[in-house]
Design a protein around this motif. Structure first.
Motif, PDB file in Angstrom:
ATOM      1  N   LYS A  58      35.836  49.305  29.305  1.00  0.00           N
ATOM      2  CA  LYS A  58      34.759  48.900  30.208  1.00  0.00           C
ATOM      3  C   LYS A  58      33.421  49.547  29.891  1.00  0.00           C
ATOM      4  O   LYS A  58      32.422  49.260  30.558  1.00  0.00           O
ATOM      5  CB  LYS A  58      35.163  49.196  31.653  1.00  0.00           C
ATOM      6  CG  LYS A  58      36.271  48.297  32.167  1.00  0.00           C
ATOM      7  CD  LYS A  58      35.853  46.833  32.108  1.00  0.00           C
ATOM      8  CE  LYS A  58      36.923  45.901  32.629  1.00  0.00           C
ATOM      9  NZ  LYS A  58      36.493  44.478  32.563  1.00  0.00           N
ATOM     10  N   TYR A  68      39.150  52.014  33.444  1.00  0.00           N
ATOM     11  CA  TYR A  68      39.392  52.334  34.856  1.00  0.00           C
ATOM     12  C   TYR A  68      40.825  52.002  35.238  1.00  0.00           C
ATOM     13  O   TYR A  68      41.440  51.091  34.689  1.00  0.00           O
ATOM     14  CB  TYR A  68      38.417  51.570  35.746  1.00  0.00           C
ATOM     15  CG  TYR A  68      36.988  52.038  35.569  1.00  0.00           C
ATOM     16  CD1 TYR A  68      36.457  53.027  36.377  1.00  0.00           C
ATOM     17  CD2 TYR A  68      36.182  51.503  34.563  1.00  0.00           C
ATOM     18  CE1 TYR A  68      35.156  53.483  36.201  1.00  0.00           C
ATOM     19  CE2 TYR A  68      34.879  51.946  34.371  1.00  0.00           C
ATOM     20  CZ  TYR A  68      34.381  52.936  35.198  1.00  0.00           C
ATOM     21  OH  TYR A  68      33.094  53.395  35.010  1.00  0.00           O
ATOM     22  N   TYR A 115      30.799  50.728  38.759  1.00  0.00           N
ATOM     23  CA  TYR A 115      31.670  49.731  38.139  1.00  0.00           C
ATOM     24  C   TYR A 115      32.533  49.034  39.187  1.00  0.00           C
ATOM     25  O   TYR A 115      32.691  47.801  39.155  1.00  0.00           O
ATOM     26  CB  TYR A 115      32.564  50.350  37.071  1.00  0.00           C
ATOM     27  CG  TYR A 115      33.561  49.332  36.576  1.00  0.00           C
ATOM     28  CD1 TYR A 115      33.132  48.238  35.831  1.00  0.00           C
ATOM     29  CD2 TYR A 115      34.904  49.404  36.933  1.00  0.00           C
ATOM     30  CE1 TYR A 115      34.020  47.243  35.434  1.00  0.00           C
ATOM     31  CE2 TYR A 115      35.796  48.424  36.530  1.00  0.00           C
ATOM     32  CZ  TYR A 115      35.354  47.348  35.778  1.00  0.00           C
ATOM     33  OH  TYR A 115      36.224  46.364  35.407  1.00  0.00           O
ATOM     34  N   TYR A 116      33.072  49.795  40.142  1.00  0.00           N
ATOM     35  CA  TYR A 116      33.947  49.202  41.157  1.00  0.00           C
ATOM     36  C   TYR A 116      33.225  48.100  41.921  1.00  0.00           C
ATOM     37  O   TYR A 116      33.787  47.022  42.162  1.00  0.00           O
ATOM     38  CB  TYR A 116      34.435  50.285  42.113  1.00  0.00           C
ATOM     39  CG  TYR A 116      35.386  49.776  43.171  1.00  0.00           C
ATOM     40  CD1 TYR A 116      36.721  49.527  42.877  1.00  0.00           C
ATOM     41  CD2 TYR A 116      34.942  49.541  44.474  1.00  0.00           C
ATOM     42  CE1 TYR A 116      37.594  49.051  43.838  1.00  0.00           C
ATOM     43  CE2 TYR A 116      35.808  49.065  45.449  1.00  0.00           C
ATOM     44  CZ  TYR A 116      37.136  48.827  45.123  1.00  0.00           C
ATOM     45  OH  TYR A 116      37.993  48.355  46.087  1.00  0.00           O
ATOM     46  N   GLN A 117      31.980  48.348  42.299  1.00  0.00           N
ATOM     47  CA  GLN A 117      31.238  47.354  43.071  1.00  0.00           C
ATOM     48  C   GLN A 117      30.844  46.144  42.233  1.00  0.00           C
ATOM     49  O   GLN A 117      30.495  45.091  42.781  1.00  0.00           O
ATOM     50  CB  GLN A 117      29.994  47.999  43.694  1.00  0.00           C
ATOM     51  CG  GLN A 117      30.315  49.054  44.747  1.00  0.00           C
ATOM     52  CD  GLN A 117      31.191  48.523  45.871  1.00  0.00           C
ATOM     53  OE1 GLN A 117      31.107  47.348  46.251  1.00  0.00           O
ATOM     54  NE2 GLN A 117      32.044  49.382  46.425  1.00  0.00           N
ATOM     55  N   SER A 118      30.914  46.248  40.917  1.00  0.00           N
ATOM     56  CA  SER A 118      30.622  45.103  40.054  1.00  0.00           C
ATOM     57  C   SER A 118      31.828  44.175  39.894  1.00  0.00           C
ATOM     58  O   SER A 118      31.682  43.060  39.374  1.00  0.00           O
ATOM     59  CB  SER A 118      30.183  45.588  38.666  1.00  0.00           C
ATOM     60  OG  SER A 118      31.294  46.073  37.909  1.00  0.00           O
ATOM     61  N   ARG A 119      32.988  44.621  40.347  1.00  0.00           N
ATOM     62  CA  ARG A 119      34.211  43.823  40.185  1.00  0.00           C
ATOM     63  C   ARG A 119      34.245  42.680  41.198  1.00  0.00           C
ATOM     64  O   ARG A 119      33.658  42.767  42.280  1.00  0.00           O
ATOM     65  CB  ARG A 119      35.456  44.699  40.374  1.00  0.00           C
ATOM     66  CG  ARG A 119      35.515  45.915  39.483  1.00  0.00           C
ATOM     67  CD  ARG A 119      36.771  46.712  39.769  1.00  0.00           C
ATOM     68  NE  ARG A 119      37.910  46.211  39.035  1.00  0.00           N
ATOM     69  CZ  ARG A 119      39.185  46.353  39.417  1.00  0.00           C
ATOM     70  NH1 ARG A 119      39.471  46.953  40.563  1.00  0.00           N
ATOM     71  NH2 ARG A 119      40.159  45.894  38.676  1.00  0.00           N
ATOM     72  N   PRO A 120      34.970  41.591  40.876  1.00  0.00           N
ATOM     73  CA  PRO A 120      35.142  40.518  41.865  1.00  0.00           C
ATOM     74  C   PRO A 120      35.823  41.053  43.124  1.00  0.00           C
ATOM     75  O   PRO A 120      36.582  42.028  43.073  1.00  0.00           O
ATOM     76  CB  PRO A 120      36.042  39.513  41.132  1.00  0.00           C
ATOM     77  CG  PRO A 120      35.862  39.811  39.681  1.00  0.00           C
ATOM     78  CD  PRO A 120      35.617  41.279  39.589  1.00  0.00           C
ATOM     79  N   SER A 123      39.562  41.632  42.977  1.00  0.00           N
ATOM     80  CA  SER A 123      39.971  42.803  42.204  1.00  0.00           C
ATOM     81  C   SER A 123      39.781  44.081  43.022  1.00  0.00           C
ATOM     82  O   SER A 123      40.573  45.023  42.914  1.00  0.00           O
ATOM     83  CB  SER A 123      39.166  42.883  40.906  1.00  0.00           C
ATOM     84  OG  SER A 123      39.440  41.769  40.083  1.00  0.00           O
ATOM     85  N   ARG A 124      38.721  44.138  43.813  1.00  0.00           N
ATOM     86  CA  ARG A 124      38.510  45.312  44.665  1.00  0.00           C
ATOM     87  C   ARG A 124      39.595  45.412  45.733  1.00  0.00           C
ATOM     88  O   ARG A 124      40.118  46.500  46.008  1.00  0.00           O
ATOM     89  CB  ARG A 124      37.122  45.249  45.302  1.00  0.00           C
ATOM     90  CG  ARG A 124      35.995  45.628  44.350  1.00  0.00           C
ATOM     91  CD  ARG A 124      34.646  45.494  45.009  1.00  0.00           C
ATOM     92  NE  ARG A 124      34.171  44.116  44.965  1.00  0.00           N
ATOM     93  CZ  ARG A 124      33.287  43.589  45.803  1.00  0.00           C
ATOM     94  NH1 ARG A 124      32.790  44.321  46.792  1.00  0.00           N
ATOM     95  NH2 ARG A 124      32.896  42.343  45.675  1.00  0.00           N
ATOM     96  N   ARG A 160      35.491  51.992  47.353  1.00  0.00           N
ATOM     97  CA  ARG A 160      36.392  52.339  46.249  1.00  0.00           C
ATOM     98  C   ARG A 160      37.508  53.237  46.762  1.00  0.00           C
ATOM     99  O   ARG A 160      37.241  54.241  47.418  1.00  0.00           O
ATOM    100  CB  ARG A 160      35.611  53.041  45.130  1.00  0.00           C
ATOM    101  CG  ARG A 160      36.485  53.496  43.953  1.00  0.00           C
ATOM    102  CD  ARG A 160      35.646  54.026  42.800  1.00  0.00           C
ATOM    103  NE  ARG A 160      34.831  55.172  43.177  1.00  0.00           N
ATOM    104  CZ  ARG A 160      35.235  56.435  43.109  1.00  0.00           C
ATOM    105  NH1 ARG A 160      36.471  56.736  42.693  1.00  0.00           N
ATOM    106  NH2 ARG A 160      34.433  57.421  43.454  1.00  0.00           N
TER     107      ARG A 160
END
Length: 206
Positions: A58, A68, A115-120, A123-124, A160
């Motif tokens: 990533k 991650y 990065y976590y907040q950029s995930r769909p 996925s979160r 997260r």
């Protein structure tokens, strides 16, 4: 530093490996059909037995290579216990491979949050719902957990999970391999003794 030129075939005259990695990854992004950032990740458990599985790279820079995961998973526990790991990229369409290994550090909370907040969204939610690497009594149990966390975080941001973050492999060695006729492959290895040291460059027998 040894002065071994990377002049054969697709190699270029690089004195450090990260620029060469960036070039090869860019080539793979144009050539590979699926997940050019897929990489085999190898770890070792407390008994010294190795494990390997595919993950997605990533991010990378001169500090190292980032992925991650759930820290409560098997790979998470093995890395936290041993603080060492290895990766192997193989791009079949290009007939190229890159291997690297080194110590591992946990990324900063700021990096993990970004990065976590950029995930769909799915996925979160999945990061909360999946008890990764542990026995699952049936598919319904996973789907139920997904539904429960979806309802819990129906409004507002999905935070997260405290057990979900990233690892950075700080490489001690990075080897670039390119297929050649009659198995007379090109192999160039970059080596250093510790993070921050300069790289030496060695051409290896195939």
């Amino acid at each position: 530093m040894s002065d071994i030129g990377l002049t054969s075939g697709d190699f270029t005259e690089e004195s450090e490996p990260f620029a060469l990695f960036a070039t090869w990854l860019k080539d793979a992004e144009a050539s590979e059909i699926n997940d050019p950032n897929a990489v085999a990740l190898a770890t070792v458990d407390a008994d010294g037995l190795p494990n390997v599985r595919m993950v997605l790279l990533k991010g990378f820079d001169v500090r190292g290579f980032v992925f991650y995961t759930n820290f409560e998973s098997q790979k998470g526990q093995e890395i936290l216990g041993q603080k060492k790991a290895a990766m192997c990229f193989h791009w079949k369409s290009l007939r190229r491979q890159i291997r690297l290994r080194g110590e591992v550090e946990v990324v900063s909370d700021e990096e993990a949050d970004e990065y976590y907040q950029s995930r769909p969204l799915g996925s979160r939610i999945g990061a909360w719902a999946s008890k990764q690497s542990r026995p699952l009594e049936g598919r319904f149990a996973l789907e139920k957990a997904v539904a429960e966390y979806t309802a819990k975080y129906a409004l507002g941001n999905v935070p997260r999970p405290p057990h979900w973050s990233g690892f950075r492999i700080i490489p001690r060695s990075i080897e670039f391999w390119h297929d050649r006729k009659f198995r007379l492959h090109d192999r160039i290895e970059f080596r250093r003794d510790a993070d921050g040291d300069g790289w030496s460059k060695v051409r290896m027998y195939p």
